[in-house]
Enzyme design. Sequence first.
Site, PDB file in Angstrom:
ATOM      1  N   SER A 129       0.848  -1.194   0.000  1.00  0.00           N
ATOM      2  CA  SER A 129       0.000   0.000   0.000  1.00  0.00           C
ATOM      3  C   SER A 129       0.879   1.239   0.000  1.00  0.00           C
ATOM      4  CB  SER A 129      -0.898   0.019   1.232  1.00  0.00           C
ATOM      5  OG  SER A 129      -1.624   1.241   1.304  1.00  0.00           O
ATOM      6  N   TYR A 142      -1.897  -0.059  10.168  1.00  0.00           N
ATOM      7  CA  TYR A 142      -1.961  -0.492   8.775  1.00  0.00           C
ATOM      8  C   TYR A 142      -0.698  -0.057   8.036  1.00  0.00           C
ATOM      9  CZ  TYR A 142      -3.788  -1.127   4.029  1.00  0.00           C
ATOM     10  OH  TYR A 142      -3.965  -1.521   2.726  1.00  0.00           O
TER      11      TYR A 142
END
Length: 267
Positions: A129, A142
Amino acid sequence: MSKVILITGGSSGIGKSIGEFLKEKGFVVYGTSRNPEKYKDSKFPILALDVANNTTIKKTVSTIVENEGRLDVLVNNAGAGITGPIEEIPEEEIKKNFETNLFGPINVIKAVLPQMRQQKDGLIINITSIAGYMGLPYRGIYSASKGALELVTEAFRMEIKDFNIKMTNVAPGDFATNIAAGRYHAPLHENSPYKKPYGATLNLMNTHVDAGSNPIMMAEAVYKIINTPNPKVHYKIGAFMQKFSVVLKRILPDIVYEKLLMNHYKL
C-alpha cells in the site's frame, strides 16, 4: 504453456479484478478465500485458504501443484485494513493485523518457494500500500504492517535471486473496493480524547475509498509485471497525488511533510 497464478484474497476487490483480467488473458488462475463456498459463481476456482493458518496455505499450494504440475506466479493480495487511535486499538487487533498483512504473506511465500526453486523460475508479487510509505494518522498500524512487507520484499529479493525467482512490491493507493467493509475500526468512544479528529479522519478515509480508482488499473499493472523479464523493486499504482506523496516524503524535511499530512487530514 499458460502460466499458473495463485492470488490470495482473490474472491473480491483488487484480487478478484486481477484474477478475472488474467483469466481473460489466458492464464490458469486460482484464487483463495477463507469461505470459498460463498463464491461458487467465480470466473476462476476459489480455494480455501486463511493466511493465518499455515495448514491451509500448504494444502492449497499442494493442490495447485498436483492439478497443474507447476506454480509460476504468486500474487500475495490478501490483507486487512485497520483504523483507530493507536492508544485505543486493542493489542489483539494489532497482532491480528500483522498476522494478516505481514506474517501470513511471508508464510505463503515460504510455501511456494520450494516449487519455484525446483522449476528454477517464479515470480512473487506482494500487494502492499502507498500507506506503507508513511505513518498516517489513525492508520498507523496499517501503515506499519504494509511498510514492513515492503522491507521484507527488499531483503527477500536478494536472498532468492540465485534461484531465478523474482519478487516485487505493488503499492496501490485508494481504489473503489469493499475494503472499508472488512476493516477493523476502533470504536468511536463518546469520552475519547480522540473522538472528534478520529471521527473526521475516518469519514475522510471512507470518502477516499468510495471515490477511488478502478481496480482494473491494478490488474493491468500486475499483467505488465508478469510480462516484464526483470521487475523493479517497487511499483506504485493509483492517483497522481497519492504516488507523488511518496516522492515528497523522500525530498521534504520531516517536519514539513508532517505538516502537509496534518493539513490534508485537517488535524
